[in-house]
Scaffold this motif. Structure first.
Motif, PDB file in Angstrom:
ATOM      1  N   HIS A  98     -10.656  27.918  14.560  1.00  0.00           N
ATOM      2  CA  HIS A  98     -10.022  29.107  14.016  1.00  0.00           C
ATOM      3  C   HIS A  98      -9.779  30.169  15.076  1.00  0.00           C
ATOM      4  O   HIS A  98      -9.337  31.262  14.763  1.00  0.00           O
ATOM      5  CB  HIS A  98     -10.882  29.716  12.885  1.00  0.00           C
ATOM      6  CG  HIS A  98     -10.645  29.052  11.569  1.00  0.00           C
ATOM      7  ND1 HIS A  98     -10.592  29.751  10.387  1.00  0.00           N
ATOM      8  CD2 HIS A  98     -10.428  27.751  11.270  1.00  0.00           C
ATOM      9  CE1 HIS A  98     -10.368  28.883   9.402  1.00  0.00           C
ATOM     10  NE2 HIS A  98     -10.272  27.671   9.907  1.00  0.00           N
ATOM     11  N   CYS A 125      -8.452  34.867   5.886  1.00  0.00           N
ATOM     12  CA  CYS A 125      -9.272  33.664   5.985  1.00  0.00           C
ATOM     13  C   CYS A 125     -10.601  33.871   5.268  1.00  0.00           C
ATOM     14  O   CYS A 125     -11.308  34.842   5.515  1.00  0.00           O
ATOM     15  CB  CYS A 125      -9.518  33.320   7.458  1.00  0.00           C
ATOM     16  SG  CYS A 125     -10.628  31.912   7.654  1.00  0.00           S
ATOM     17  N   CYS A 142     -12.692  35.008  11.809  1.00  0.00           N
ATOM     18  CA  CYS A 142     -11.565  34.858  12.728  1.00  0.00           C
ATOM     19  C   CYS A 142     -10.554  35.982  12.510  1.00  0.00           C
ATOM     20  O   CYS A 142     -10.680  36.796  11.597  1.00  0.00           O
ATOM     21  CB  CYS A 142     -10.905  33.483  12.565  1.00  0.00           C
ATOM     22  SG  CYS A 142      -9.963  33.289  11.045  1.00  0.00           S
ATOM     23  N   CYS A 195     -15.923  33.064   7.554  1.00  0.00           N
ATOM     24  CA  CYS A 195     -15.315  32.992   8.871  1.00  0.00           C
ATOM     25  C   CYS A 195     -14.830  34.386   9.292  1.00  0.00           C
ATOM     26  O   CYS A 195     -14.233  35.113   8.498  1.00  0.00           O
ATOM     27  CB  CYS A 195     -14.144  32.017   8.823  1.00  0.00           C
ATOM     28  SG  CYS A 195     -13.200  31.923  10.341  1.00  0.00           S
TER      29      CYS A 195
HETATM   30 ZN    ZN Z   1     -11.016  31.645   9.874  1.00  0.00          ZN
END
Ligand code: ZN
Length: 110
Positions: A74, A47, A42, A40
């Motif tokens: 997210h 994360c 984000c 991810c």
């Molecule tokens: Zn994330």
């Protein structure tokens, strides 16, 4: 907003990469459907949620420098503008610093 020539060039690059890479792929509906795991992207740097995109999907997202693929939900509403939500991931556009400037400068409605 990328111009079409640029997008075409990106598409060509994607196909070239796919060709180079097709030897390793397991044949299950073709390389376009081969799902890979990414992390991810984000705004939370800690994360590490895995997200799954096909190579073509990921390349399409990263073809735009301020676009990022993230896990669903997210996004940070203060800096991310959600462009698209898919089954496995969402695409956001970062609206901070130079990203915001680029986004503003390229906004055709400005
Ligand atoms: Zn994330």
């Amino acid at each position: 907003v990328p111009d079409w020539k640029e997008e075409e060039a990106i598409t060509e690059t994607v196909f070239r990469d796919m060709n180079e890479w097709s030897e390793d792929m397991f044949v299950a509906g073709g390389v376009e459907k081969l799902i890979e795991t990414y992390l991810c992207e984000c705004s939370d740097r800690r994360c590490t949620v895995p997200i799954q995109l096909t190579r073509a999907e990921y390349e399409a997202v990263r073809g735009v420098p301020i676009n990022f693929a993230i896990a669903l939900d997210h996004e940070n509403p203060e800096i991310d503008s959600v462009l698209a939500e898919h089954e496995r991931y969402a695409v956001v556009q970062k609206m901070t610093g130079s990203a915001a400037r680029i986004a503003r400068d390229s906004d055709p409605r400005r």
